[in-house]
Write a protein that holds these residues in place. Sequence first.
Motif, short mmCIF file in Angstrom:
data_model
loop_
_atom_site.label_atom_id
_atom_site.label_comp_id
_atom_site.label_asym_id
_atom_site.label_seq_id
_atom_site.Cartn_x
_atom_site.Cartn_y
_atom_site.Cartn_z
N VAL A 104 0.79 -1.23 0.00
CA VAL A 104 0.00 0.00 0.00
C VAL A 104 0.83 1.29 0.00
N LEU A 105 2.08 1.23 0.43
CA LEU A 105 2.84 2.47 0.56
C LEU A 105 3.33 2.98 -0.80
N HIS A 106 3.25 4.29 -0.97
CA HIS A 106 3.76 4.98 -2.14
C HIS A 106 4.48 6.22 -1.63
N ARG A 107 5.43 6.71 -2.42
CA ARG A 107 6.24 7.84 -1.97
C ARG A 107 5.41 9.01 -1.47
N TRP A 108 4.31 9.31 -2.16
CA TRP A 108 3.53 10.50 -1.81
C TRP A 108 2.68 10.31 -0.55
N ILE A 109 2.33 9.06 -0.25
CA ILE A 109 1.43 8.82 0.89
C ILE A 109 2.12 8.07 2.02
N ALA A 110 3.39 7.73 1.86
CA ALA A 110 4.05 6.87 2.84
C ALA A 110 4.00 7.45 4.25
N ARG A 111 4.42 8.71 4.40
CA ARG A 111 4.46 9.30 5.74
C ARG A 111 3.07 9.53 6.33
N PRO A 112 2.08 10.06 5.57
CA PRO A 112 0.74 10.18 6.16
C PRO A 112 0.13 8.84 6.57
N VAL A 113 0.30 7.81 5.72
CA VAL A 113 -0.27 6.50 6.05
C VAL A 113 0.41 5.93 7.29
N LEU A 114 1.73 5.99 7.34
CA LEU A 114 2.43 5.48 8.51
C LEU A 114 2.09 6.27 9.77
N SER A 115 1.86 7.57 9.62
CA SER A 115 1.48 8.39 10.78
C SER A 115 0.17 7.92 11.38
N VAL A 116 -0.80 7.67 10.51
CA VAL A 116 -2.10 7.18 10.98
C VAL A 116 -1.93 5.82 11.66
N LEU A 117 -1.16 4.93 11.05
CA LEU A 117 -0.96 3.60 11.63
C LEU A 117 -0.24 3.68 12.97
N ILE A 118 0.74 4.55 13.06
CA ILE A 118 1.50 4.67 14.32
C ILE A 118 0.60 5.17 15.45
N VAL A 119 -0.21 6.19 15.17
CA VAL A 119 -1.10 6.73 16.21
C VAL A 119 -2.15 5.69 16.60
N ALA A 120 -2.77 5.06 15.59
CA ALA A 120 -3.80 4.06 15.87
C ALA A 120 -3.21 2.88 16.65
N THR A 121 -2.01 2.48 16.30
CA THR A 121 -1.36 1.36 16.99
C THR A 121 -1.00 1.73 18.42
N ALA A 122 -0.62 2.98 18.63
CA ALA A 122 -0.30 3.43 19.99
C ALA A 122 -1.53 3.30 20.89
N PHE A 123 -2.69 3.74 20.39
CA PHE A 123 -3.91 3.61 21.18
C PHE A 123 -4.29 2.14 21.35
N ALA A 124 -4.17 1.37 20.28
CA ALA A 124 -4.54 -0.05 20.35
C ALA A 124 -3.70 -0.79 21.38
N THR A 125 -2.39 -0.57 21.35
CA THR A 125 -1.53 -1.28 22.31
C THR A 125 -1.81 -0.84 23.74
#
Length: 578
Positions: A104-125
């Motif tokens: 799913v990662l592409h150069r233009w969306i890599a950082r926004p997508v990973l940012s969302v995943l990191i925040v969501a994962t922080a809450f999930a954990t």
Amino acid sequence: MLTMQSDACIRFSLPSIRLVGCRRQMSLALELGTPSGSWWRFRPTVSTEVLAVAASLFFGFACNSAFLTGVLAGRSWTDPATWVFTASMLVMLTGLHLLLLSLVLHRWIARPVLSVLIVATAFATYYMQRFGVYLDPSMLRNVLRTDVAEASELFGLGMLPHLLFYAGLPLLVLWRVRVAKRPLLRALAVRGVTLVAASGLLIGSVLLVFQDFSALMRNQKELRYLITPANYLYSSARVLVSDTRQAAKPREVVGADARRAPSWGTRTRPALFVIAVGETARAANWGLNGYARQTTPELAALDVLNFSDVTACGTNTETSLPCMFSAIGRRDYDEDRIRGSESLLHVLNRAGFQVLWRDNQSGCKGVCEGLPQQQIDPAQLPELCVEGRCLDDALLQGLDTVARDAQGNLVVVLHMLGNHGPTYSKRYPDTFRRFTPTCDTGELRKCSREEIVNAYDNALLYTDHILARTIAFLKERQAHFDTALLYVSDHGESLGENGLYLHGVPYAIAPDEQTKVPMVWWLSDGFTSSFSLDRNCLAGQIARPWAHDQLFHTVLGLLQVETSVYERKLDISAACRR
């Protein structure tokens, strides 16, 4: 670097140290500063694949302690096979998430997508580690359907250190890097190699310990819902696909032939039947069930039928509520079919009853779709409501003004806030703070078990009071109506047993604390007489094991509604009708 300037100063510079000597000042100064080459200005350029690898390592090694604890339970660290299994699991987790991210990662969306995943994962954990929850589809549905007031109670200052480590630091690093641009053909080639490598890591690590791993997944399938962030991504997709599919088709009609039995033609009084649906009340702490504390003193003083062995159809409201009001139930559990079918309330309405859903919670979860419903409005009852949440006393306000059918019959469901956690102390007024000290925060791990149980039991005392008040309301009207109350909780609650808090553990492994619930009936003399019920016979049913599966058919039987979907063997009262 050595330089001579016009003011006769000599400057010697290193990346983080600058020496300055001036003839006029006849001195030497040492300057420690932030030169142009400081870390803050260091902006490395990396490929999308490097970002994916870094994120996968972070997810695999830092965010899966709950999964690793589960798969390693019972293993000895003195056994070399444990170390091999652990290493394989870490490689598997990294390979799995690298494979997903590479898709799913592409150069233009890599950082926004990973940012969302990191925040969501922080809450999930955070919630997984603190409360022992599993992020399966039913739990994700619960999360997605929660309201603002409910969600706000799950936030607290205690989660900030966790969020700073699991989200703050990774985001800081992520947004310091630039993502490299590659020619298309080279980018495709590198991405292909990455996908092959990720697949190889995933497959190889599983094959290395295949026998142990396959047996574990076969016997404890629920462990897959601890793999983060794959768990909430998969579960969210399942919920969205299911909801989209259901929204595209009408509900399946249930009980199209429903009608009142001929005995209704001889009845002299209309029926006023209340179904009170409790929230998070567990059987283990229910006073009438023999709990060491009397948490139900007002009900104990009334002539009620207490059913001591009742099993819920789910461990969360999103599962239990549709299930308990359906004709399908847990015995033939099919979530899509249950959510796509009409409920008990639709059948009663088709039989001619006026039906009303009164809610002091987060909605009826589709059970009352298309039927009259009233949501308690905190703005209308400021004396009973704080921060968007109302005490259950609000459910009884104006109940005597509710519209009835042409004959005066009414079936009303009171959906209570009950013992909704984690802030049990907010579920009752101060006058019911009888067991002390109490846990007065939503961060349960900051409280002792005694404080948690005290707050929970006080909330049960208040539920007991609300039910007694409801019975008093029905007693006042029994000269003009045949009145009855049926109370049952939707699911139970863990209060720290085995490290578990709240509810929502997958049903197959859920403890009794989350699946065993209280159920109480109160029937007026007029109701038992008019509907030909033998009270002594009913009293003989209370110790038998029952479940939410009986609710649909029991209510139809009690109200003498005839339909082809009614199953006599699932009606608790069937053997007790004369």
